[in-house]
Design a protein around this motif. Sequence first.
Motif, PDB file in Angstrom:
ATOM      1  N   GLU A 270       0.861  -1.184   0.000  1.00  0.00           N
ATOM      2  CA  GLU A 270       0.000   0.000   0.000  1.00  0.00           C
ATOM      3  C   GLU A 270       0.896   1.232   0.000  1.00  0.00           C
ATOM      4  O   GLU A 270       2.022   1.187   0.515  1.00  0.00           O
ATOM      5  N   GLU A 281       2.462   1.567  -4.511  1.00  0.00           N
ATOM      6  CA  GLU A 281       2.264   0.121  -4.402  1.00  0.00           C
ATOM      7  C   GLU A 281       3.077  -0.611  -5.470  1.00  0.00           C
ATOM      8  O   GLU A 281       3.133  -0.203  -6.629  1.00  0.00           O
ATOM      9  N   LYS A 300       1.173  -2.981   5.311  1.00  0.00           N
ATOM     10  CA  LYS A 300       1.435  -2.127   4.161  1.00  0.00           C
ATOM     11  C   LYS A 300       2.679  -2.549   3.393  1.00  0.00           C
ATOM     12  O   LYS A 300       2.827  -2.218   2.205  1.00  0.00           O
TER      13      LYS A 300
END
Length: 305
Positions: A270, A281, A300
């Motif tokens: 992310e 990303e 993430k």
Amino acid sequence: LHSFSLLLAFTSNMADLNHLLDELDENPLASYDDDFHKETAGRPSVETAATEPMTGEDWDEVAGTPRRFVAVPAALQDAKRRQQEPEMSLEETEEADLDFLNEGAAQDQTNEIYTKMHQMWHEERQSPAILPYNGEVVAEIQKCIEERQEWIDTVLEDMCNAQMDPEEASVQKILVTLAQVDLDRVKYVLSNWMAERLAKIEAHPIHMVKQVDNLSDTEVEYLKEYGSLVEDHLRLTVLDNFVEAWQSLDEPNMIDQPNYDSYHFWMVKEPIETDEVEQDEGTCLVAKYSAMRDHMKHGKVELRL
């Protein structure tokens, strides 16, 4: 007289010629054809022999023909058997489709659980810190292992007791071999993941006292027992020979801990911000573990080799 003799001979030859022509007109091949049809009247045709095999008694009834056996192809046997089987009703068809979908959903769930377990194992090997214990995934993977091992044992038992058709047994043997190899791989991932966590506990037992939130109940008990053994060993060999002020083991500067500033490869899942730089990303980074720890907790980023 001589002319009369020639005329008589000519007349005799003509009679013989006419007699020969009459014999040709009678078609002697017709009697041969009749005899041939009589001899082959009981013989099966190619189509009959391929679809309706005759028994030994039927072949014996054919006069003057050698006894032979015709092997019906397996495809024709299956087609004929399926034609004789009653068709499934709508309810039975829907039930069979539902069973197939349930089996597919269960397999997808198993694959998803194994993917999570494999990711946990990979991150545990690369991370210098001990990561949070995911008891739900461990319980699910252990359940899958037990079910698969039970299925393998059942199939092997049926094969040993000769309760299977030989053709089916050969297919099941291949499936069992593949299932056992796959099961061994899953067991290795699970056992190596546990071994990695125990190795971290043994490497830094005093530091792990502050990481009990990431340990399972079993690992906490192991830490207590192992820490007690280490402390007793150090006191008997070293600490008892020092003055009392130097016998403490919980001084912050004396506690050994993993190197959280080591560099690792990271895959960004992310968008994140590192050193005031926006990382999209799919970006691959090389950064310190301490700088990416919080992003890793929130899913993430993930560790790479």
